[in-house]
Design a protein around this motif. Structure first.
Motif, PDB file in Angstrom:
ATOM      1  N   PRO A   2      17.573  -7.324  36.652  1.00  0.00           N
ATOM      2  CA  PRO A   2      18.450  -7.709  37.769  1.00  0.00           C
ATOM      3  C   PRO A   2      18.907  -6.519  38.601  1.00  0.00           C
ATOM      4  O   PRO A   2      18.995  -6.605  39.830  1.00  0.00           O
ATOM      5  CB  PRO A   2      19.631  -8.384  37.059  1.00  0.00           C
ATOM      6  N   ARG A   3      19.216  -5.388  37.959  1.00  0.00           N
ATOM      7  CA  ARG A   3      19.676  -4.225  38.712  1.00  0.00           C
ATOM      8  C   ARG A   3      18.580  -3.690  39.627  1.00  0.00           C
ATOM      9  O   ARG A   3      18.845  -3.280  40.753  1.00  0.00           O
ATOM     10  CB  ARG A   3      20.142  -3.129  37.748  1.00  0.00           C
ATOM     11  N   ARG A   4      17.361  -3.687  39.122  1.00  0.00           N
ATOM     12  CA  ARG A   4      16.244  -3.212  39.937  1.00  0.00           C
ATOM     13  C   ARG A   4      16.044  -4.124  41.142  1.00  0.00           C
ATOM     14  O   ARG A   4      15.788  -3.661  42.259  1.00  0.00           O
ATOM     15  CB  ARG A   4      14.975  -3.143  39.095  1.00  0.00           C
ATOM     16  N   GLU A   5      16.187  -5.426  40.922  1.00  0.00           N
ATOM     17  CA  GLU A   5      16.036  -6.380  42.024  1.00  0.00           C
ATOM     18  C   GLU A   5      17.140  -6.191  43.062  1.00  0.00           C
ATOM     19  O   GLU A   5      16.883  -6.231  44.270  1.00  0.00           O
ATOM     20  CB  GLU A   5      16.063  -7.806  41.473  1.00  0.00           C
ATOM     21  N   GLN A   6      18.376  -5.980  42.598  1.00  0.00           N
ATOM     22  CA  GLN A   6      19.488  -5.765  43.527  1.00  0.00           C
ATOM     23  C   GLN A   6      19.288  -4.478  44.318  1.00  0.00           C
ATOM     24  O   GLN A   6      19.571  -4.417  45.520  1.00  0.00           O
ATOM     25  CB  GLN A   6      20.804  -5.725  42.751  1.00  0.00           C
ATOM     26  N   ARG A   7      18.808  -3.450  43.624  1.00  0.00           N
ATOM     27  CA  ARG A   7      18.560  -2.175  44.294  1.00  0.00           C
ATOM     28  C   ARG A   7      17.497  -2.333  45.378  1.00  0.00           C
ATOM     29  O   ARG A   7      17.639  -1.818  46.489  1.00  0.00           O
ATOM     30  CB  ARG A   7      18.137  -1.135  43.255  1.00  0.00           C
ATOM     31  N   ASP A  12      15.683  -2.843  51.031  1.00  0.00           N
ATOM     32  CA  ASP A  12      15.069  -3.663  52.082  1.00  0.00           C
ATOM     33  C   ASP A  12      16.040  -3.884  53.242  1.00  0.00           C
ATOM     34  O   ASP A  12      15.638  -3.876  54.415  1.00  0.00           O
ATOM     35  CB  ASP A  12      14.620  -5.010  51.512  1.00  0.00           C
ATOM     36  N   MET A  13      17.324  -4.081  52.913  1.00  0.00           N
ATOM     37  CA  MET A  13      18.319  -4.305  53.953  1.00  0.00           C
ATOM     38  C   MET A  13      18.482  -3.058  54.816  1.00  0.00           C
ATOM     39  O   MET A  13      18.526  -3.140  56.050  1.00  0.00           O
ATOM     40  CB  MET A  13      19.661  -4.677  53.324  1.00  0.00           C
ATOM     41  N   VAL A  14      18.563  -1.886  54.168  1.00  0.00           N
ATOM     42  CA  VAL A  14      18.707  -0.629  54.904  1.00  0.00           C
ATOM     43  C   VAL A  14      17.530  -0.429  55.851  1.00  0.00           C
ATOM     44  O   VAL A  14      17.700  -0.143  57.044  1.00  0.00           O
ATOM     45  CB  VAL A  14      18.822   0.560  53.927  1.00  0.00           C
ATOM     46  N   ILE A  22      16.923   7.420  51.984  1.00  0.00           N
ATOM     47  CA  ILE A  22      16.574   8.567  51.149  1.00  0.00           C
ATOM     48  C   ILE A  22      17.023   8.259  49.728  1.00  0.00           C
ATOM     49  O   ILE A  22      18.173   7.882  49.504  1.00  0.00           O
ATOM     50  CB  ILE A  22      17.274   9.849  51.638  1.00  0.00           C
ATOM     51  N   THR A  23      16.142   8.391  48.785  1.00  0.00           N
ATOM     52  CA  THR A  23      16.503   8.144  47.393  1.00  0.00           C
ATOM     53  C   THR A  23      16.104   9.343  46.536  1.00  0.00           C
ATOM     54  O   THR A  23      15.117  10.020  46.807  1.00  0.00           O
ATOM     55  CB  THR A  23      15.798   6.889  46.843  1.00  0.00           C
ATOM     56  N   LYS A  24      16.913   9.590  45.521  1.00  0.00           N
ATOM     57  CA  LYS A  24      16.612  10.647  44.554  1.00  0.00           C
ATOM     58  C   LYS A  24      17.260  10.271  43.232  1.00  0.00           C
ATOM     59  O   LYS A  24      18.479  10.377  43.073  1.00  0.00           O
ATOM     60  CB  LYS A  24      17.146  12.003  45.041  1.00  0.00           C
ATOM     61  N   SER A  25      16.463   9.807  42.306  1.00  0.00           N
ATOM     62  CA  SER A  25      16.984   9.343  41.025  1.00  0.00           C
ATOM     63  C   SER A  25      17.520  10.507  40.198  1.00  0.00           C
ATOM     64  O   SER A  25      16.807  11.483  39.946  1.00  0.00           O
ATOM     65  CB  SER A  25      15.883   8.627  40.243  1.00  0.00           C
ATOM     66  N   TRP A  26      18.771  10.394  39.780  1.00  0.00           N
ATOM     67  CA  TRP A  26      19.327  11.439  38.927  1.00  0.00           C
ATOM     68  C   TRP A  26      18.714  11.382  37.526  1.00  0.00           C
ATOM     69  O   TRP A  26      18.636  12.399  36.831  1.00  0.00           O
ATOM     70  CB  TRP A  26      20.848  11.319  38.848  1.00  0.00           C
ATOM     71  N   LYS A  27      18.247  10.212  37.136  1.00  0.00           N
ATOM     72  CA  LYS A  27      17.705  10.060  35.787  1.00  0.00           C
ATOM     73  C   LYS A  27      16.396  10.820  35.602  1.00  0.00           C
ATOM     74  O   LYS A  27      16.067  11.245  34.489  1.00  0.00           O
ATOM     75  CB  LYS A  27      17.496   8.577  35.471  1.00  0.00           C
TER      76      LYS A  27
END
Length: 226
Positions: A2-7, A12-14, A22-27
């Motif tokens: 669910p979190r991946r879908e919300q993300r 998509d909205m942006v 711009i995305t940069k995963s801290w993980k």
């Protein structure tokens, strides 16, 4: 997931609005450094975020759902706001700690605020806030029920056994949580409309420095239809 879908919905909205994403995963960023030196990792991650965002220019940053500490240099270079689930003069800590402290003190009001991010964690000046009463209709009966339970139990025992399901606690959390997103929206609107601005890490309203946080309670309540 669910979190991946919300993300993905957010991404998509942006992009649908034509806003650069711009995305940069801290993980996945330097996990080796995260394990060995968290402060150095934070500094390096902040440096990478600044590199990625610098071409666009940032007037105002909102740390929404960002549960890590921001590095010192990014705090100094960018004007960024962080959400805290309490009034400007309210308790520190997590939202759970805040609410239990309010109950312990027998408080009359609760709220949420956006404060300026500074190298001194959670010590930045409050900029905007909204507040609401936790007394009167919908609340008095819950306070009375809690007082009855306290006749033969401690508040610590109630917190341990009932936790977030304790009715008064739950009501305060619900009324606070539903105001958090509207507060963020109304804060951004106030900056976009020129009602407020930040200059030298100080809040400016009507051309003058405001020594207290800017009250958006009326705007937030209006957005909620209250």
């Amino acid at each position: 997931n669910p979190r991946r879908e919300q993300r993905q919905m957010f991404f998509d909205m942006v992009e649908g609005y034509g806003i650069p994403l711009i995305t940069k995963s801290w993980k996945t960023f330097r996990p080796d450094l995260w394990e060995s030196d968290e402060k150095e990792w934070r500094d390096e991650y902040g440096k990478e975020i600044r590199r990625l965002t610098k071409p666009y220019g940032i007037d105002l940053g909102i740390l929404a759902g960002y549960m890590l500490w921001m590095d010192d240099e990014t705090c100094r270079e960018y004007d960024m706001l962080n959400l805290h689930p309490a009034l400007p003069n309210g308790p520190k800590g997590t939202w759970q700690e805040v609410i239990w402290q309010l109950i312990r003190e027998g408080a009359d009001r609760q709220g949420a605020m956006l404060h300026l991010c500074t190298p001194e964690w959670d010590r930045g000046a409050p900029l905007t806030y909204c507040g609401f009463s936790i007394r009167g209709e919908g609340y008095d009966g819950l306070w009375e029920d809690l007082e009855a339970k306290l006749e033969d139990r401690t508040l610590e025992d109630i917190a341990r056994t009932e936790g977030v399901d304790e009715p008064l606690f739950k009501k305060i959390r619900e009324d606070g949580a539903k105001r958090e997103l509207p507060l963020i929206v109304e804060t951004i609107r106030s900056f976009a409309d020129g009602r407020v601005r930040i200059q030298d890490k100080q809040l400016i309203v009507g051309g003058k420095r405001l020594d207290t946080a800017f009250d958006l309670s009326e705007e937030v309540d209006r957005s909620l239809g209250e």
